[in-house]
Scaffold this active site. Structure first.
Site, PDB file in Angstrom:
ATOM      1  N   PHE A  17      -6.215  -4.578   1.876  1.00 15.04           N
ATOM      2  CA  PHE A  17      -6.452  -5.336   0.657  1.00 15.04           C
ATOM      3  C   PHE A  17      -5.842  -4.594  -0.528  1.00 15.04           C
ATOM      4  O   PHE A  17      -6.130  -3.409  -0.742  1.00 15.04           O
ATOM      5  CB  PHE A  17      -7.961  -5.527   0.428  1.00 15.04           C
ATOM      6  CG  PHE A  17      -8.590  -6.560   1.323  1.00 15.04           C
ATOM      7  CD1 PHE A  17      -7.952  -7.022   2.462  1.00 15.04           C
ATOM      8  CD2 PHE A  17      -9.844  -7.071   1.027  1.00 15.04           C
ATOM      9  CE1 PHE A  17      -8.533  -7.968   3.283  1.00 15.04           C
ATOM     10  CE2 PHE A  17     -10.442  -8.026   1.833  1.00 15.04           C
ATOM     11  CZ  PHE A  17      -9.786  -8.475   2.965  1.00 15.04           C
ATOM     12  N   GLU A  18      -5.041  -5.300  -1.304  1.00 19.12           N
ATOM     13  CA  GLU A  18      -4.366  -4.700  -2.445  1.00 19.12           C
ATOM     14  C   GLU A  18      -4.539  -5.582  -3.669  1.00 19.12           C
ATOM     15  O   GLU A  18      -5.237  -6.592  -3.636  1.00 19.12           O
ATOM     16  CB  GLU A  18      -2.884  -4.487  -2.125  1.00 19.12           C
ATOM     17  CG  GLU A  18      -2.646  -3.594  -0.915  1.00 19.12           C
ATOM     18  CD  GLU A  18      -1.171  -3.369  -0.629  1.00 19.12           C
ATOM     19  OE1 GLU A  18      -0.359  -3.482  -1.565  1.00 19.12           O
ATOM     20  OE2 GLU A  18      -0.829  -3.096   0.537  1.00 19.12           O
ATOM     21  N   GLY A  19      -3.869  -5.202  -4.750  1.00 20.94           N
ATOM     22  CA  GLY A  19      -3.884  -6.010  -5.961  1.00 20.94           C
ATOM     23  C   GLY A  19      -5.284  -6.232  -6.483  1.00 20.94           C
ATOM     24  O   GLY A  19      -6.017  -5.292  -6.783  1.00 20.94           O
ATOM     25  N   LEU A  35       0.895  -0.995   0.000  1.00 19.15           N
ATOM     26  CA  LEU A  35       0.000   0.000   0.000  1.00 19.15           C
ATOM     27  C   LEU A  35       0.921   1.023   0.000  1.00 19.15           C
ATOM     28  O   LEU A  35       1.944   1.109  -0.431  1.00 19.15           O
ATOM     29  CB  LEU A  35      -1.190  -0.508   0.601  1.00 19.15           C
ATOM     30  CG  LEU A  35      -1.764  -1.706   1.332  1.00 19.15           C
ATOM     31  CD1 LEU A  35      -2.440  -1.300   2.476  1.00 19.15           C
ATOM     32  CD2 LEU A  35      -2.576  -2.461   0.519  1.00 19.15           C
TER      33      LEU A  35
END
Length: 510
Positions: A292-294, A11
């Protein structure tokens, strides 16, 4: 957040008293479809309610609509697991795509918050009495077309009304950092007991799923082979409790760059709740950080209203977090660390757009933030590893100075039109819910700027000074929460520049 040495891509305790649900139900007739109301929490100035739709017939219910009036002086707040329209004091809830079918003998539910003392009256279910006796909407074949997916139902009342700060939770201006607890990442392992006292929130990086769609989150300390100086689990737990005794908050952060989490099914949602609660209980933590990423969050085609999301991965995440919040009560700390792509980019683009073709992840955090704003402690967007973003002034803002932090944070404090639609505005968050994230060093992420530029941005947001050419639409924000960094480990590696510069600066703010 990346685990490589050079760039980071990032992030409670249970309440002792549980309120008994107060039921308001009309007598149900035999072999009927009914909607039963329960007040699951009441804090005086408002309450949390739930309707349970039960199919007592021998055929599947294929859709449902529950409508009721709230007395004058009582207003509707946020809601979940249904879609809502209102006309005056009449509120109509219809099923989502994933919970409209109710098999014989099964039930589903939806919930909402209300302000005021009144409770629902004149309830109808598919146009008939909520107590049964009308004509339900049934499958013509008499067999279910899908399985029900009731959401876990909160049963622990908050001790303060949703949407209001919980006093004593945090200092007015907080220093927030991520601790590499399960890996070293090139910066070296730092034992929990050695984390300096200036850090007010410590996010343990990371809890990760067994598979992307399982919802089963696991966390363990860094292996000895990678971190020779890692403490024992007993020492780690003791250090966490020592931090908490000092008033610090220790959270489990879920996700990061490698931890893709997609709660595409209700089974994954339930596994998420169970496994995250197990981590919180095992280590005695204060709450949850969502990083939460991607491809963890993206919007399905046609999901265009951030107020009423329909994408299962997003709907299930909201439901899961609400359940965790209800389980642990008002002192549960909830933070989020989305990238600008998932938040501020939503000012220009939301999901795949009305004609498709856009990146479906654009603005995908907005429905999560909005649905959970009454429970959110701090949102600290990652103001790094970001491309140019259009601010409220209509200009592109890029990383590299105070301006980017000012413009990006002002959007959260003032609110902004989603996808450029002035009639569809993401509402401002409270000042105390907003911080911003910055890399602690040049090795921690793209967009690093020195302490002077960060403090220039904070002075602009808090005091209205040193704003450069940008005029904040939010005005001054004396309750601005503070600063987040990736990471505490990288800060130590570079001689504690972030901590030494910003901890005393934040403490000195009015």
């Amino acid at each position: 957040m990346k685990r490589s040495r050079s760039i980071a891509l990032t992030l409670i305790p249970l309440l002792a008293a549980v309120a008994s649900a107060v039921l308001f139900a009309l007598p149900a007739s035999a072999a009927a479809v009914t909607a039963t109301f329960a007040k699951t929490s009441d804090w005086g100035s408002g309450w949390e309610g739930k309707y349970t739709i039960t199919n007592g017939t021998g055929a599947a219910l294929t859709s449902w609509t529950v409508a009721f009036d709230l007395p004058a002086g009582t207003t509707m707040g946020s809601y979940w697991d249904a879609l809502m329209t209102s006309s005056g004091q009449r509120h109509t809830f219809t099923n989502r795509s994933w919970n409209g079918t109710v098999a014989p003998g099964a039930s589903v539910s939806f919930g909402f918050l209300a302000n005021g003392a009144g409770t629902p009256v004149n309830c109808t279910l598919n146009g008939a009495s909520c107590g049964g006796g009308g004509t339900p909407t049934l499958s013509p074949t008499g067999s279910p077309t899908g399985s029900p997916s009731p959401s876990p139902t909160p049963s622990v009342p908050p001790t303060t009304p949703p949407g209001t700060p919980n006093p004593g939770m945090l200092p007015k201006h907080a220093l927030i950092g991520y601790l590499h607890a399960s890996f070293a990442n090139g910066s070296g392992y730092l034992r929990m007991a050695d984390v300096p006292a200036e850090w007010d929130i410590i996010n343990l990086a990371f809890g990760e799923p067994t598979t992307a769609t399982s919802g089963d989150i696991r966390f363990s300390l860094c292996p000895v082979a990678e971190c020779p100086n890692v403490e024992t689990e007993a020492e780690f737990k003791a250090a966490i409790q020592a931090k908490r005794a000092q008033g610090k908050k220790v959270l489990i952060s879920i996700g990061g760059q490698n931890g893709q989490v997609q709660l595409t099914t209700t089974a994954a949602r339930d596994a998420f709740v169970t496994s995250v609660a197990a981590i919180i209980d095992r280590y005695g933590l204060d709450g949850l950080d969502i990083d939460f990423e991607g491809h963890s969050l993206s919007l399905n085609t046609g999901d265009t209203d951030f107020r009423n999301p329909t994408t299962p991965a997003i709907v299930n995440l909201i439901s899961a977090v609400r359940t965790l919040k209800a389980r642990y009560g008002a002192n549960f700390v909830l933070t989020m660390a989305p990238e600008t792509f998932f938040v501020q980019l939503g000012h220009q683009y939301y999901g795949s757009g009305p004609w498709g073709g856009q990146d479906p992840r654009s603005g995908a955090y907005l429905p999560v933030i909005h649905a959970l704003r009454d429970h959110l402690t701090v949102l600290h967007v990652q103001d790094y590893n970001s491309g140019p973003i259009v601010g409220l002034d209509g200009a592109y803002h890029t990383m590299g100075g105070a301006d980017f932090h000012i413009a990006m944070t002002d959007m959260l404090l003032a609110g902004f039109p989603v996808a450029g639609n002035a009639a569809n505005v993401f509402p401002a968050l409270r000042e105390d819910q907003v911080a911003f994230g910055a890399p602690s060093s040049v090795s921690a992420g793209n967009g690093y700027v020195g302490p002077a530029a960060i403090q220039e941005a904070v002075n602009c947001l808090v005091k209205g000074v040193s704003c450069g050419s940008y005029t904040p639409r939010s005005g001054t924000n004396p309750n601005f929460r503070g600063l987040m960094t990736w990471s505490i480990n990288w800060d130590r590696y570079y001689g504690w520049e972030f901590r030494n510069s910003h901890a005393p600066f934040l403490r000195a703010l009015p």
